[in-house]
Motif scaffolding. Sequence first.
Motif, PDB file in Angstrom:
ATOM      1  N   ARG A  68     -73.535  26.600  44.671  1.00 13.56           N
ATOM      2  CA  ARG A  68     -74.814  27.829  44.391  1.00 13.56           C
ATOM      3  C   ARG A  68     -76.007  28.372  44.885  1.00 13.56           C
ATOM      4  NH1 ARG A  68     -76.995  27.202  38.106  1.00 13.56           N
ATOM      5  NH2 ARG A  68     -76.069  29.658  38.576  1.00 13.56           N
ATOM      6  N   GLN A  69     -75.880  29.970  45.171  1.00 13.30           N
ATOM      7  CA  GLN A  69     -77.265  30.554  45.700  1.00 13.30           C
ATOM      8  C   GLN A  69     -77.656  31.659  45.208  1.00 13.30           C
ATOM      9  OE1 GLN A  69     -75.056  32.294  50.154  1.00 13.30           O
ATOM     10  NE2 GLN A  69     -73.285  31.068  49.344  1.00 13.30           N
ATOM     11  N   ARG A  70     -78.770  32.159  45.281  1.00 18.71           N
ATOM     12  CA  ARG A  70     -79.450  32.951  44.490  1.00 18.71           C
ATOM     13  C   ARG A  70     -78.706  34.662  44.463  1.00 18.71           C
ATOM     14  NH1 ARG A  70     -82.755  36.989  45.794  1.00 18.71           N
ATOM     15  NH2 ARG A  70     -83.865  37.166  47.936  1.00 18.71           N
ATOM     16  N   CYS A  71     -79.194  35.173  42.850  1.00 19.10           N
ATOM     17  CA  CYS A  71     -78.283  36.286  43.380  1.00 19.10           C
ATOM     18  C   CYS A  71     -78.613  36.946  44.184  1.00 19.10           C
ATOM     19  CB  CYS A  71     -78.829  36.988  41.969  1.00 19.10           C
ATOM     20  SG  CYS A  71     -78.266  38.992  41.748  1.00 19.10           S
ATOM     21  N   MET A  72     -77.702  38.204  44.576  1.00 18.03           N
ATOM     22  CA  MET A  72     -78.162  38.748  45.417  1.00 18.03           C
ATOM     23  C   MET A  72     -77.715  40.625  45.159  1.00 18.03           C
ATOM     24  SD  MET A  72     -79.334  37.228  47.554  1.00 18.03           S
ATOM     25  CE  MET A  72     -79.291  38.722  49.380  1.00 18.03           C
ATOM     26  N   ALA A 111     -80.541  36.641  31.787  1.00 20.65           N
ATOM     27  CA  ALA A 111     -79.081  37.024  31.961  1.00 20.65           C
ATOM     28  C   ALA A 111     -79.024  35.096  32.040  1.00 20.65           C
ATOM     29  CB  ALA A 111     -79.274  37.411  33.129  1.00 20.65           C
ATOM     30  N   GLY A 112     -77.793  34.211  32.518  1.00 22.82           N
ATOM     31  CA  GLY A 112     -77.706  33.097  32.967  1.00 22.82           C
ATOM     32  C   GLY A 112     -77.162  33.539  33.990  1.00 22.82           C
ATOM     33  N   VAL A 113     -77.756  33.849  35.203  1.00 21.52           N
ATOM     34  CA  VAL A 113     -77.875  33.455  36.825  1.00 21.52           C
ATOM     35  C   VAL A 113     -79.471  33.345  37.330  1.00 21.52           C
ATOM     36  CG1 VAL A 113     -77.923  35.461  38.495  1.00 21.52           C
ATOM     37  CG2 VAL A 113     -76.966  36.194  36.565  1.00 21.52           C
ATOM     38  N   THR A 114     -79.118  32.567  38.269  1.00 22.25           N
ATOM     39  CA  THR A 114     -80.380  31.960  39.081  1.00 22.25           C
ATOM     40  C   THR A 114     -80.066  33.006  40.063  1.00 22.25           C
ATOM     41  OG1 THR A 114     -81.304  30.718  40.539  1.00 22.25           O
ATOM     42  CG2 THR A 114     -78.817  30.427  40.488  1.00 22.25           C
ATOM     43  N   THR A 115     -82.017  33.720  40.726  1.00 23.78           N
ATOM     44  CA  THR A 115     -82.254  34.885  40.868  1.00 23.78           C
ATOM     45  C   THR A 115     -82.911  34.162  41.891  1.00 23.78           C
ATOM     46  OG1 THR A 115     -84.065  35.183  39.056  1.00 23.78           O
ATOM     47  CG2 THR A 115     -82.360  36.615  39.303  1.00 23.78           C
ATOM     48  N   ASP A 116     -84.149  32.920  41.662  1.00 25.26           N
ATOM     49  CA  ASP A 116     -84.844  32.419  42.422  1.00 25.26           C
ATOM     50  C   ASP A 116     -83.828  30.878  43.548  1.00 25.26           C
ATOM     51  OD1 ASP A 116     -86.595  33.013  42.177  1.00 25.26           O
ATOM     52  OD2 ASP A 116     -86.753  32.531  40.566  1.00 25.26           O
ATOM     53  N   GLY A 117     -82.267  30.315  43.108  1.00 25.61           N
ATOM     54  CA  GLY A 117     -81.740  29.409  43.088  1.00 25.61           C
ATOM     55  C   GLY A 117     -82.207  28.095  42.303  1.00 25.61           C
ATOM     56  N   VAL A 118     -80.874  27.487  42.374  1.00 27.24           N
ATOM     57  CA  VAL A 118     -81.237  25.892  41.730  1.00 27.24           C
ATOM     58  C   VAL A 118     -81.102  25.087  42.616  1.00 27.24           C
ATOM     59  CG1 VAL A 118     -80.388  26.971  39.621  1.00 27.24           C
ATOM     60  CG2 VAL A 118     -78.448  25.703  41.400  1.00 27.24           C
ATOM     61  N   LEU A 119     -82.144  24.116  42.378  1.00 33.57           N
ATOM     62  CA  LEU A 119     -82.229  22.443  43.076  1.00 33.57           C
ATOM     63  C   LEU A 119     -80.796  21.570  42.930  1.00 33.57           C
ATOM     64  CD1 LEU A 119     -85.073  21.979  42.223  1.00 33.57           C
ATOM     65  CD2 LEU A 119     -84.551  22.662  44.909  1.00 33.57           C
ATOM     66  N   ARG A 156     -66.377  39.777  37.792  1.00 32.63           N
ATOM     67  CA  ARG A 156     -65.355  39.102  38.070  1.00 32.63           C
ATOM     68  C   ARG A 156     -64.982  38.041  38.056  1.00 32.63           C
ATOM     69  NH1 ARG A 156     -65.494  43.903  42.625  1.00 32.63           N
ATOM     70  NH2 ARG A 156     -64.659  45.980  40.967  1.00 32.63           N
ATOM     71  N   GLY A 157     -66.274  36.971  38.365  1.00 38.68           N
ATOM     72  CA  GLY A 157     -66.804  36.344  38.793  1.00 38.68           C
ATOM     73  C   GLY A 157     -68.207  36.796  39.910  1.00 38.68           C
ATOM     74  N   CYS A 158     -68.702  35.603  40.144  1.00 48.35           N
ATOM     75  CA  CYS A 158     -69.657  35.849  41.158  1.00 48.35           C
ATOM     76  C   CYS A 158     -68.807  34.559  42.782  1.00 48.35           C
ATOM     77  CB  CYS A 158     -70.832  35.165  41.127  1.00 48.35           C
ATOM     78  SG  CYS A 158     -72.399  35.780  42.041  1.00 48.35           S
ATOM     79  N   ASP A 159     -69.314  35.024  43.779  1.00 47.72           N
ATOM     80  CA  ASP A 159     -68.432  34.266  44.162  1.00 47.72           C
ATOM     81  C   ASP A 159     -69.607  33.490  45.734  1.00 47.72           C
ATOM     82  OD1 ASP A 159     -69.548  36.266  46.228  1.00 47.72           O
ATOM     83  OD2 ASP A 159     -67.382  37.370  46.828  1.00 47.72           O
ATOM     84  N   LEU A 160     -71.056  33.562  45.630  1.00 46.21           N
ATOM     85  CA  LEU A 160     -72.010  32.841  45.154  1.00 46.21           C
ATOM     86  C   LEU A 160     -72.251  32.303  44.266  1.00 46.21           C
ATOM     87  CD1 LEU A 160     -74.633  36.037  46.691  1.00 46.21           C
ATOM     88  CD2 LEU A 160     -73.144  34.763  47.818  1.00 46.21           C
ATOM     89  N   ASN A 161     -71.749  32.497  43.306  1.00 51.21           N
ATOM     90  CA  ASN A 161     -72.018  31.410  42.366  1.00 51.21           C
ATOM     91  C   ASN A 161     -73.378  31.448  41.531  1.00 51.21           C
ATOM     92  OD1 ASN A 161     -69.789  30.005  41.263  1.00 51.21           O
ATOM     93  ND2 ASN A 161     -68.674  29.588  43.204  1.00 51.21           N
ATOM     94  N   ALA A 162     -74.173  32.848  42.115  1.00 51.28           N
ATOM     95  CA  ALA A 162     -75.156  33.392  41.172  1.00 51.28           C
ATOM     96  C   ALA A 162     -75.501  32.859  39.747  1.00 51.28           C
ATOM     97  CB  ALA A 162     -75.920  34.269  41.872  1.00 51.28           C
ATOM     98  N   ALA A 163     -74.188  33.482  39.601  1.00 52.09           N
ATOM     99  CA  ALA A 163     -74.349  33.681  37.322  1.00 52.09           C
ATOM    100  C   ALA A 163     -73.515  32.726  37.868  1.00 52.09           C
ATOM    101  CB  ALA A 163     -73.330  34.804  37.717  1.00 52.09           C
TER     102      ALA A 163
END
Lengths: 212, 589
Positions: free
Chosen positions: B244-248, B231-239, B255-262
């Motif tokens: 962006r925050q990590r996937c929860m 998945a093009g999603v950050t599960t650990d967070g990116v520097l 619909r759009g991820c409001d944490l912008n993990a995706a």
Amino acid sequence: MSDTSHVEPAGINRRTALKAFGASVGSIALLPLISEEGAMAYEALQRANAAPALKALTKAQYATVDAIAEAIIPTDAHSPGARAARVADYIDLLLSEANPQVRERWVAGVAALDEASVAKFKVPFVKLSATQATALLTEISANEAKPTTPVEQFFRTAKDATVRGYYTSEIGIHKDLQYKGNQFLPEFVGCLTEDGKDCPHCGQKAPVKAAD
Amino acid sequence: MDAQPTPPITPASGPWDVIVVGSGAAGGMAAFQLAMAGVKVLLLEAGRMLDPQKDYKTMEWPYVDMRRHRLPVGEFALSAAEYRTLDRPYGLTPEMQRYKKVMAYSGNRFTRDWIVDEKENPITGTPYAWVRARVLGGKTNLWGRVSLRFSDLDLKAKTHDGFGEDWPIGYADIAPYYDKVDTLLGISGTKEGIPHLPDGIFQRPLKLNCGEVQLQRAIAKMGRRLIPGRAGVTTDGVLNNKYRQRCMGRGRCGRGCDLNAAFHSPASLIFPARDSGNLTVRADSVVSEVLIDDSTGKATGVRVIDQRTHDTMDFSARLVILAASCLESTRLLLNSRSASRPDGAANSSGVVGRYFCEHVMGPGASGILPSRVNTAATNDDGRPQSTYIVRFRNVTDRHPDFIRGYGFQGASGSAEFPALAPGTPGFGASFKQAVRRSYPATINYTGFGEVLARRENRVFLDPEVRDAWGVPVLKFDYTFSDNERKMAADMADTAEEMLKAAGATDISVRRDVLTEGWSIHEMGTARMGADPKTSVTNTFGQTHDVKNLFVVDGSIFVSASCQNPTWMIMALCWRAMDYVKDEMKRGNL
């Protein structure tokens, strides 16, 4: 207002999550209502909890729709049913927005259901006892995969709408299905064989390590 | 974020070194790479600005009101069957007047505002479900996040089976850029060591649930691999990205991820690029053509029609990069016509609009796993991706009926809405109980197969019909061939066979191919190649005919593979931008 009692203690509800992540996550101002969006959301909540003011169905038609919805998904020992989930209000709203042909189909369907009810038990559908309603619906749902008569087709239509309305309601999602998603979940728990253990939930054994 | 800053951006607001058209995966990446390197970039987006905090309603429950997330009154989305039967051009005939949107499977109450209205943006010709998002970030706001690498089996497919063309690059050329994209944006997955589905630099993987493990083990005996979704999603967070925050694990990423993990282009690429001070974003900018000085053969800029005011203005720059999406970039090239370029820009080869390919999808199977019946519901749809069954056809053997291959995407377990309920027979307490018992036990897989890039599958400009901004629309001449149909039949067969092997009951097999376009994976209409006579660009997306005009989206693909294209688009784009930066330093651009 939404009930958060379904949130598992293991999960994190939105409020604590917001605290944890800081205010950069869209925080929700409930009051005062300044934004148009907030006003609309408030109005929607009001509407959802308001006493039904019928938009498309007559009182009598509404009562019949309410009765068949409750017969399809009744209150039982496990959870409240379609009546508590206000499925008939959902259907009424849906019909108020539908094109005239769809409304006519429903009105004709309600009439066909009453006709079948009168033919079998001499009273309209809303007057049937639970046993009688079950007997009638057993007959008209026998062909639900390939309905042919108007009343069989109406059963299919009513069931589809009831299913849609019930399982998108708070009662259907949380109390009946006990759906676990849409919450903050720091770590996804899968099958424990994924963690190299035997899984107590499904009984599958840990993967055998290939010999080096 | 902010609305359009005042005063509005006009050609006098410049100068800019580079114009990028489009703000999706390709446009975002191009703008990010150049702006971060100090190049002054003007990014043009046809749709409106977007504010993730306001526009992404990731966790909204359907019962917020009685309408339950149905489309608003008077808005209709075409169903798959309707494409086949309704008159075209879309939006211009009485029958079509009640329809507004072509949304394929991605359309819902949350994404509808981003998707174009068919009345303003008609198409003509053969049926094609062309899903276009006009909003900052484009389709990345609603994409499916499946991020798989192409391998040499895809890039050198002609060597393998004789059909079509090999790509002018191999996996070794693109692998370092895949690594860079993985690291910058974050991708979740597991290292599997599968040669034709190369591993990446993965963050925390998504775990399989009990039902998926059961299927994985059953098909392993057939020599087939089921792996956790990539998945093009950050599960650990990116520097280095404050947006962006990590996937929860909340799900509803589409619909759009409001944490912008995706990965969504605005928060992942465009906002950081804008913070560098080198990027200007102009929304509501419908680009109608690339301006080319015929005396020098150089692009001088683009013509913009303001989406709201319909004012026309010309923006100029030293370099023009098209990243408007495969078909929109193609339409731009075709519409950049003059007396000496009757077929459009960069089209001396005549292949612009040809070799159009995508993915064929739809066939698959669903069923119930008896081992999971009547167990407690688990959180299965919180994962940003479910699972993937890796291509197993025509890898080491040859299938007698068709060439190329397909993979399956799917999952086991419960989702918010019980899809099995409408088809569960009966009524009353027993019906409720039947739905509840099977709710955690469903399993469903859908195939995605490669559509061959054939010369006769093409788009071209309609001679008469124009969109609401007066730009000629695309006319489609595109159909699936025998190879796709035979592949689709095999997909349905193998899906059934695998679910049976896993012990599933109540299996229902889907044999119907979804209509052309449903995959939302358009590719190939301005393909790269070494020979200017048979291709449009070089391996860096630089058009053979116009040295300062680049194309960096899915249109430069040579073949479709059966893997999803987004990660490849971004890897190719990053590689192209490195080349642009080098050429700029050398003074060649």
